[in-house]
Design a protein around this motif. Structure first.
Motif, PDB file in Angstrom:
ATOM      1  N   ALA A  17       0.829  -1.205   0.000  1.00 41.63           N
ATOM      2  CA  ALA A  17       0.000   0.000   0.000  1.00 41.63           C
ATOM      3  C   ALA A  17       0.862   1.252   0.000  1.00 41.63           C
ATOM      4  O   ALA A  17       0.557   2.238  -0.693  1.00 41.63           O
ATOM      5  CB  ALA A  17      -0.925  -0.011   1.217  1.00 41.63           C
ATOM      6  N   ALA A  18       1.959   1.224   0.766  1.00 39.44           N
ATOM      7  CA  ALA A  18       2.854   2.382   0.819  1.00 39.44           C
ATOM      8  C   ALA A  18       3.534   2.609  -0.522  1.00 39.44           C
ATOM      9  O   ALA A  18       3.714   3.749  -0.949  1.00 39.44           O
ATOM     10  CB  ALA A  18       3.905   2.181   1.914  1.00 39.44           C
ATOM     11  N   VAL A  19       3.918   1.517  -1.226  1.00 43.01           N
ATOM     12  CA  VAL A  19       4.565   1.642  -2.536  1.00 43.01           C
ATOM     13  C   VAL A  19       3.661   2.376  -3.513  1.00 43.01           C
ATOM     14  O   VAL A  19       4.057   3.328  -4.178  1.00 43.01           O
ATOM     15  CB  VAL A  19       4.891   0.250  -3.116  1.00 43.01           C
ATOM     16  N   ILE A  20       2.402   1.934  -3.580  1.00 41.52           N
ATOM     17  CA  ILE A  20       1.476   2.543  -4.530  1.00 41.52           C
ATOM     18  C   ILE A  20       1.194   3.994  -4.151  1.00 41.52           C
ATOM     19  O   ILE A  20       1.098   4.871  -5.016  1.00 41.52           O
ATOM     20  CB  ILE A  20       0.167   1.725  -4.584  1.00 41.52           C
ATOM     21  N   ALA A  21       1.091   4.267  -2.845  1.00 40.18           N
ATOM     22  CA  ALA A  21       0.846   5.639  -2.405  1.00 40.18           C
ATOM     23  C   ALA A  21       2.020   6.549  -2.749  1.00 40.18           C
ATOM     24  O   ALA A  21       1.837   7.691  -3.187  1.00 40.18           O
ATOM     25  CB  ALA A  21       0.573   5.669  -0.901  1.00 40.18           C
ATOM     26  N   LEU A  22       3.242   6.037  -2.554  1.00 35.50           N
ATOM     27  CA  LEU A  22       4.420   6.828  -2.894  1.00 35.50           C
ATOM     28  C   LEU A  22       4.492   7.069  -4.392  1.00 35.50           C
ATOM     29  O   LEU A  22       4.799   8.185  -4.848  1.00 35.50           O
ATOM     30  CB  LEU A  22       5.689   6.109  -2.419  1.00 35.50           C
ATOM     31  N   LEU A  23       4.208   6.021  -5.166  1.00 38.19           N
ATOM     32  CA  LEU A  23       4.194   6.170  -6.618  1.00 38.19           C
ATOM     33  C   LEU A  23       3.137   7.188  -7.028  1.00 38.19           C
ATOM     34  O   LEU A  23       3.352   8.006  -7.928  1.00 38.19           O
ATOM     35  CB  LEU A  23       3.910   4.817  -7.274  1.00 38.19           C
ATOM     36  N   HIS A  24       1.998   7.154  -6.354  1.00 33.25           N
ATOM     37  CA  HIS A  24       0.924   8.119  -6.609  1.00 33.25           C
ATOM     38  C   HIS A  24       1.415   9.545  -6.381  1.00 33.25           C
ATOM     39  O   HIS A  24       1.218  10.436  -7.214  1.00 33.25           O
ATOM     40  CB  HIS A  24      -0.259   7.799  -5.692  1.00 33.25           C
ATOM     41  N   ASP A  25       2.068   9.784  -5.231  1.00 34.82           N
ATOM     42  CA  ASP A  25       2.542  11.135  -4.907  1.00 34.82           C
ATOM     43  C   ASP A  25       3.571  11.621  -5.917  1.00 34.82           C
ATOM     44  O   ASP A  25       3.544  12.779  -6.344  1.00 34.82           O
ATOM     45  CB  ASP A  25       3.149  11.148  -3.504  1.00 34.82           C
ATOM     46  N   VAL A  26       4.489  10.730  -6.292  1.00 34.42           N
ATOM     47  CA  VAL A  26       5.509  11.091  -7.267  1.00 34.42           C
ATOM     48  C   VAL A  26       4.874  11.450  -8.605  1.00 34.42           C
ATOM     49  O   VAL A  26       5.241  12.452  -9.248  1.00 34.42           O
ATOM     50  CB  VAL A  26       6.522   9.938  -7.442  1.00 34.42           C
ATOM     51  N   LEU A  27       3.908  10.665  -9.040  1.00 36.45           N
ATOM     52  CA  LEU A  27       3.292  10.904 -10.344  1.00 36.45           C
ATOM     53  C   LEU A  27       2.434  12.164 -10.353  1.00 36.45           C
ATOM     54  O   LEU A  27       2.357  12.861 -11.372  1.00 36.45           O
ATOM     55  CB  LEU A  27       2.450   9.690 -10.751  1.00 36.45           C
TER      56      LEU A  27
END
Length: 746
Positions: A588-598
């Motif tokens: 969940a943290a990976v996808i959230a971080l990827l979300h913030d970066v994108l």
């Protein structure tokens, strides 16, 4: 009880004395050398002005000794211009030079890495040299220790001379040469030309000599400089160079400091309003934090750069985070009926793991930035890292000690500490489907913009010279030139002086200033000097700032940028997986971080913001910052699973409850950090505004993703894995109906 009060008074007195001493040290310094004074902090070139340049050794087979000798020689050359110069290795075959506070940057850049050979020839070998035959030098540039212009007062009249000093090997060589050539000239050859041919009067064996016959001091200075820079053992290629005007640096320093002071006052007011007595104590802890930061920068002998200064301003906002976590916990305990004393103890104990986890993840980003970054980005990473460590210390040691001390001295009424109302549980899991749509639209817009701009401009992103290579010249003309006037009046002068077509140079206004930015493909030093001379001759130039980066180092920066983001993300996720012992939290943290970066990437893509080193610093800061709120929520979910186990609560209810309980913390922390960066954006110089703008967007995005994306994602992964109900061994039987769940929440 008397002993406890006596210890509390002692704690407060020690803090006051230590803070006063620290503040005095940062303002005035200690002793006659003013040790520890803030004015002694080394300023980077972007604040002090000056020249920096990075060379690469061309010879692939150069020995370590040859490279070391080259570095030593470059240090000798740089010391001529400033005793504060710094020459250091930037890898195995690269040498970087920083010379602060100098004005004649063009001349320095030309002379520093100048190739050519310095040789002393006797008459016989000089004839071979003239004839184009191989010859042997009596002495070479590497044998010369120093050369300086001086005035000889030994005779009846004063005479301009050049004084030479040789190293041990050079002393022996020069003694042999002069002994064998008394009455004959010794020819000094530099870069294939005779620069002097003094006649030997007597054998010189002491390691020093004097060349007389100089027409004036200018001739003596020129010859001394030519001999002094000597010959380098290897050939150097300029990879990047930067020239910054001192006035621009001073303006950047003053405006950024002002932004930090104003932001600090606003944050102090917010903390007092929200948390009353604990908020007031946190203000004193925050002042201690600033003092400690300045002392650490002095103690570590670190260079303070403009991004580093911005890092301090940012870390002030982040330093509040630990206090917010603690104070929110204290108010929760008071709201649950705990006494003030037990609430304080429980607040610090329950907040400890969250503070450690959230700060360690941000520290990981800072360490990766420091290792992988170059130049000013290292300064940002260093100040951010120092800030993270000190923020934990001030919150967990200073705030705790002072809060317990004032409680013991009588401030024990709960009204001084405030009470948090029971959080209203909202349906964040249910709302997440709309959040996913919003996020998808934002991310898709950023990605779609890439091919659109690629077709229109030829470049998907607005890469800065740090990634593409080239030359930029920022010129302050003292008056405003709109783009049309700049292209009509200024561009032709620049193009003619550089010897390139006007179509090869782009012209930009620097928003909010009288500066014009000229960008082109890489110009050599003589071309850059010609441009500066031409502009000074025809216009009233106030400041001239130049940066040159080769395509080679630009491509390396791109590669390092990608690697640094990957490494930082992987390390953070490893830490999360270790701390929470659940891969679903990590996923969940990976996808959230990827979300913030994108999402932040979308701002760079659509807004055509400059993509360079500050882009990477921004991305990693956003990643480190947003993971803070995520960890706080994860920590509360983990805690609530244990508390609600066996009570029939669904995972959706646990997630909604956890997010609701930490919602005010997320908002307050985001607010205080946002305030600091917002003031920096309003008052900061142009070069820091884009950085501050994207950080503000990142702060908002991080808060949004932590509340609306991360927890619901964990819930999705958890329910898809099988068990939906705490304490239930059955599959897909635990979720209550929406109607029943709503009734329970109410």
């Amino acid at each position: 009880m008397k002993k406890a009060k006596r210890n509390s008074v002692l704690t407060i007195l020690i803090f006051i004395v230590a803070l006063a001493l620290g503040a005095f040290t940062t303002v005035k310094g200690l002793g006659k050398h003013h040790i520890g004074a803030a004015e002694n902090i080394i300023l980077g070139l972007d604040l002090a002005g000056g020249v920096s340049i990075t060379y690469e050794v061309e010879e692939k087979d150069a020995t370590d000794q040859e490279i070391a000798d080259t570095r030593t020689r470059l240090q000798q050359r740089a010391d001529v211009y400033s005793t504060d110069s710094n020459v250091y290795m930037a890898g195995s075959d690269r040498i970087s030079i920083e010379i602060p506070g100098v004005s004649d940057a063009g001349k320095i850049l030309e002379e520093l890495g100048k190739p050519g050979a310095l040789e002393f020839l006797d008459s016989e070998n000089y004839e071979k040299f003239v004839a184009g035959e191989e010859y042997e030098a009596c002495v070479t540039g590497s044998d010369v220790k120093n050369a300086a212009a001086a005035i000889d007062n030994s005779g009846t009249i004063k005479e301009n001379v050049v004084q030479l000093a040789f190293n041990d090997e050079g002393t022996k060589k020069f003694a042999d040469a002069t002994s064998a050539n008394v009455g004959q000239p010794i020819y000094i050859i530099y870069d294939g030309k005779v620069v002097s041919a003094p006649t030997v009067q007597t054998a010189i064996t002491g390691g020093s000599a004097v060349i007389n016959g100089m027409a004036d001091n200018e001739e003596a200075e020129k010859l001394a400089e030519t001999i002094r820079i000597g010959a380098l053992p290897v050939t150097l290629t300029e990879l990047s160079s930067n020239e910054v005007g001192a006035t621009l640096g001073k303006d950047a320093l003053s405006t950024t400091l002002k932004a930090g002071a104003i932001g600090l006052v606003i944050v102090a007011i917010i903390m007092i309003v929200l948390y009353r007595l604990p908020g007031l104590i946190s203000v004193f802890a925050l002042i201690a934090y600033v003092v400690l930061t300045l002392l650490c920068l002095n103690g570590f002998n670190a260079s303070l750069t403009l991004p580093g200064l911005a890092g301090i301003v940012l870390s002030i906002g982040m330093a509040v985070d630990a206090n917010v976590i603690i104070f929110t916990r204290i108010q929760e305990e008071l709201g649950n009926g705990a006494t003030v004393k037990s609430a304080i103890d429980a607040g610090f104990n329950k907040a400890l793991s969250s503070i450690l986890d959230s700060n360690i993840t941000t520290l990981i980003a800072a360490v990766v930035l420091y290792i992988m970054g170059i130049g000013t980005i290292k300064g940002f990473a260093l100040t951010l890292g120092i800030g993270i460590v000190l923020s934990m210390f001030t919150a967990l040691v200073i705030t705790k000690s002072l809060l317990k001390a004032v409680y013991t001295l009588g401030l024990q009424d709960s009204k001084y500490y405030g009470k948090k109302r029971e959080a209203k549980v909202r349906g964040y899991v249910k709302f997440s489907r709309f959040a996913y749509i919003i996020s998808f639209v934002l991310i898709a817009a950023g990605l779609i913009a890439l091919p659109v701009f690629k077709g229109k401009t030829g470049s998907a992103l607005n890469f800065s010279m740090e990634f593409t290579g080239g030359t930029s010249m920022t010129v302050d003309f003292g008056e405003y030139y709109d783009l049309e006037r700049a292209e009509e009046e200024l561009l032709p002068v620049v193009a003619e002086a550089a010897g390139v077509s006007a179509s090869e140079i782009t012209v930009q206004n620097v928003k909010g200033s009288n500066q014009i930015l000229f960008k082109s493909s890489g110009l050599n030093n003589s071309q850059r000097d010609a441009v500066e001379e031409a502009l000074n001759a025809k216009f009233d130039v106030k400041e001239f700032e130049m940066e040159n980066i080769s395509a080679t180092i630009g491509s390396e920066m791109q590669r390092n940028a990608i690697i640094s983001v990957i490494i930082a993300t992987v390390l953070m996720l490893c830490y999360i997986a270790f701390r929470f012992s659940d891969v679903k939290f990590g996923a969940a943290a990976v996808i959230a971080l990827l979300h913030d970066v994108l999402v932040v990437f979308m701002i760079y893509s659509i807004g055509r913001l400059s993509v360079g080193n500050t882009f990477i610093a921004c991305m990693l800061t956003v990643v480190g910052y947003s993971i803070n709120a995520t960890i706080i929520i994860f920590d509360r979910i983990r805690e609530n699973i244990a508390l609600m186990k066996g009570k029939g609560a669904a995972y959706s209810n646990i997630v909604d409850t956890s997010i609701s309980q930490t919602f005010t913390r997320t908002i307050y922390t985001s607010l205080t950090t946002f305030v600091m960066v917002f003031v920096l954006y309003i008052l900061g110089v142009t070069s820091i505004k884009e950085f501050a703008l994207t950080l503000m967007c990142g702060i908002i995005c991080g808060a949004y993703s932590s509340v609306c994306i991360t927890g619901p994602l964990w819930y999705l992964f958890k329910t898809k894995a099988g068990k939906n109900e705490i304490g239930s061994g059955k599959k897909n039987d635990g979720e209550k109906s929406p109607k029943k769940q709503k009734a329970e929440n109410a």
